[in-house]
Design an enzyme around this catalytic site. Sequence first.
Site, PDB file in Angstrom:
ATOM      1  N   ASP A   1       1.131  11.355 111.672  1.00 47.98           N
ATOM      2  CA  ASP A   1       1.981  10.242 112.086  1.00 47.98           C
ATOM      3  C   ASP A   1       3.457  10.645 112.069  1.00 47.98           C
ATOM      4  O   ASP A   1       4.220  10.293 112.972  1.00 47.98           O
ATOM      5  CB  ASP A   1       1.770   9.036 111.171  1.00 47.98           C
ATOM      6  CG  ASP A   1       0.332   8.536 111.167  1.00 47.98           C
ATOM      7  OD1 ASP A   1      -0.391   8.752 112.154  1.00 47.98           O
ATOM      8  OD2 ASP A   1      -0.067   7.944 110.144  1.00 47.98           O
TER       9      ASP A   1
ATOM     10  N   ASP B   1      -4.895   8.402 105.596  1.00 48.91           N
ATOM     11  CA  ASP B   1      -3.475   8.117 105.373  1.00 48.91           C
ATOM     12  C   ASP B   1      -3.253   8.162 103.867  1.00 48.91           C
ATOM     13  O   ASP B   1      -4.105   7.729 103.089  1.00 48.91           O
ATOM     14  CB  ASP B   1      -3.095   6.735 105.906  1.00 48.91           C
ATOM     15  CG  ASP B   1      -3.036   6.681 107.428  1.00 48.91           C
ATOM     16  OD1 ASP B   1      -2.812   7.727 108.058  1.00 48.91           O
ATOM     17  OD2 ASP B   1      -3.198   5.585 107.986  1.00 48.91           O
TER      18      ASP B   1
END
Length: 158
Positions: A133, A119
């Site tokens: 995401d 991330d």
Amino acid sequence: MTARLLRLRFLGLLVAGIWIVLDQISKTWAQSNLMGHPRFLFGHVGFELIYNSGFAFGIASGSSAIITIFGLIVSAGLIFALWRTSRRTIALGIGLVLGGALGNVVDRLFRHNGGAVIDFIHSGFWQTFNLADMGVVVGLIVIMVGSRQRQVSSSSNR
């Protein structure tokens, strides 16, 4: 099977494939350029590398094997749904969700991060996330809007 349905399925799979590639390119960039060097554009908004071994928001951290199996099952269900849809908007949304789900599965299976996903998009007001995401969230919104449009047009035809 009609040519139109084949095109819809191809559209969904093409969107998924493109999203996986973009996601993996962006994660490779993040891993190469952000390790120990976050880049903030303004305030707390920018790019910061973190590894997430759980679901969204770090839920169930350390359960990578279970999450990977879940991601593969969800992906199989999405492919089944793609084969059943006759709506372009829904096919597009499914493609985004499928690309996002598989983008994170690819991280867990093929990157050497202990089963964690990369991330790196840091908003300052939300959890750090990645393009996979984003694909899931935007794809679900597209599916909801596409489903709602069908309901509204069906209701007005009564």
